[in-house]
Enzyme design. Structure first.
Site, PDB file in Angstrom:
ATOM      1  CD  GLU A 277      -2.822  -1.247   0.045  1.00 12.00           C
ATOM      2  OE1 GLU A 277      -3.071  -0.194  -0.580  1.00 12.00           O
ATOM      3  OE2 GLU A 277      -3.269  -2.361  -0.287  1.00 12.00           O
ATOM      4  CG  ASP A 360       1.741  -7.305  -5.713  1.00  9.25           C
ATOM      5  OD1 ASP A 360       1.305  -6.808  -4.652  1.00  9.25           O
ATOM      6  OD2 ASP A 360       1.061  -8.041  -6.457  1.00  9.25           O
TER       7      ASP A 360
END
Length: 421
Positions: A277, A360
């Site tokens: 995030e 990611d």
């Protein structure tokens, strides 16, 4: 009446074809080279969990693909049967203030749509309950729905009032002025979302695990994120699903963890999720999302205006609409925007999936713990009953993230490549 019947028949045929595609015809077989790998759901899910994840996902996908054209059908119904004209007449006869006319009209239209879509929304709620994804009571679900209804009504009333004022004052270029005004309005919504709107639905409070909070803030500091706190939200009162996010802009930036995520994942897995995030912030994905929404709103208003004029010119008389400045034409405008939004969603999702893949990669490089990363997504897929390898049509229209198959394989491959270095 005859056209309406054909629309209903067409909708029924579409629903049947979509049901067949999702439950019978779609190919969601795992690639041969991934069988037995960390991305193979048979490795981390039981046979029962596999069955449940497939059934639950397909039902929810079907509900989505039905709900979108149902919204279009409702707008056509409101126009074709003269309800929009009646809404306009009813609202304008109560007061001389135009903003009140608009508010009453939007309320009548919103309520009609809310009532007609309620059975499908309630079915979706009961499905989530029966598969133990939702643990929310009916009372709580209704409360959230009503909060959502009134927030949407208020925002829609303001936007519609401004838009139709511009149409009457600047008939040819109203869409351009509407777009210019939408930019600061969008910025304002981004700014107030975490501190005004989100707390209407759930309770937010500082993360109680001080050790974990310190580790998350350490990652944020290394990423130069101006965050002084990490927030926890009590989603366990409503769901068993997992999530975390960073939202807001400026001083209202918030790092938020669902308490279900804290309860289900290990600290290392939580750190990977939060690094992901935080990666969105570092790579300015929040601001790119804002820019893209501004660009798309420009294109949508420009193209929407062209179609809107042609529709009102062609069908306005049969709908009882006096011109493009007639509030009774609002369902046509909303239908056009909905059609355009649906048409562009595969492109938006493709761009979003690229951003998620980048986040990611950032997270795995920041935490350097591939095992925790793979484990986090395996647990997320299991708990949320996510279909690991969904049908292509579902991926194109519904997946703003890479599929679980793609994410786990990517992270597992990263783990392998690190071992070879």
């Amino acid at each position: 009446m005859k056209k309406s019947l054909w629309f209903v028949i067409g909708f029924a045929i579409y629903a049947g074809l979509m049901w067949f595609y999702l439950f019978q015809g779609a190919d969601a077989n795992l690639p041969v080279d991934l069988k037995g790998s960390a991305a193979d759901p048979k490795v981390f899910m039981t046979d029962r969990e596999l069955e449940l994840s497939t059934d639950f996902s397909r039902i929810k996908d079907f509900i989505y693909f039905i709900s979108v054209p149902l919204e279009w059908l409702i707008y056509l119904f409101v126009l074709g049967f003269g309800l929009s004209k009646w809404f306009r007449k009813t609202s304008s006869g109560l007061t001389k203030f135009s903003i009140v006319h608009t508010g009453l009209y939007v309320l009548l239209l919103s309520f009609a749509s809310w009532v007609l879509t309620f059975p499908l929304r309630y079915y979706s709620f009961t499905v989530s309950k029966s598969y133990n994804i939702s643990v929310q009571s009916f009372h709580s679900w209704m409360r959230d729905g009503l909060v959502d209804f009134w927030i949407n009504w208020l925002l829609t009333t303001v936007m519609v009032a401004v838009m139709y004022w511009l149409i009457k004052k600047y008939e040819k270029r109203w869409w351009l002025y509407a777009w210019l005004l939408s930019v600061p309005f969008t910025l304002f919504l981004y700014f107030i979302q975490p501190v005004v709107i989100d707390p209407l639905y759930n309770k937010f409070y500082p993360l109680q695990d001080e050790v974990l909070k310190g580790k998350i803030l350490d990652i944020a500091e290394r990423a130069d994120i101006p965050a002084e706190n990490v927030y926890e939200v009590n989603m366990s009162e409503k769901t068993n699903a997992l999530n975390a996010y960073v939202n807001g802009i400026g001083s209202n930036l918030r790092i938020v963890l669902w308490d279900t995520t804290l309860n289900k994942l290990s600290d290392n897995q939580v750190l990977f999720v939060m690094a992901h995030e935080i990666g969105h912030y570092v790579m300015n994905h929040l601001y790119w999302n804002l820019i893209s929404s501004v660009v798309l709103s420009f294109l949508g208003l420009w193209l929407g205006n062209i179609i809107y004029r042609k529709w009102v010119e062609k069908y306005g008389k049969s709908w009882g609409i006096k011109g493009i400045g007639d509030l009774a034409a609002l369902p046509a405008l909303l239908l056009i925007f909905s059609l355009l939004s649906f048409a562009v969603s595969p492109v938006e999702n493709a761009v979003s999936r690229k951003a998620e893949r980048d986040a990611d990669l950032y997270a795995i490089q920041m935490t350097n713990n591939p095992k925790a990363a793979v484990g986090a997504f395996q647990e997320l897929a299991t708990v949320s009953l996510s279909e690991v390898n969904p049908p292509k049509l579902v991926k194109w229209f519904l997946y703003g993230h890479p599929t679980m198959l793609e994410r786990i394989h990517f992270l597992d491959s990263y783990k392998t490549s690190k071992k070879m270095e």
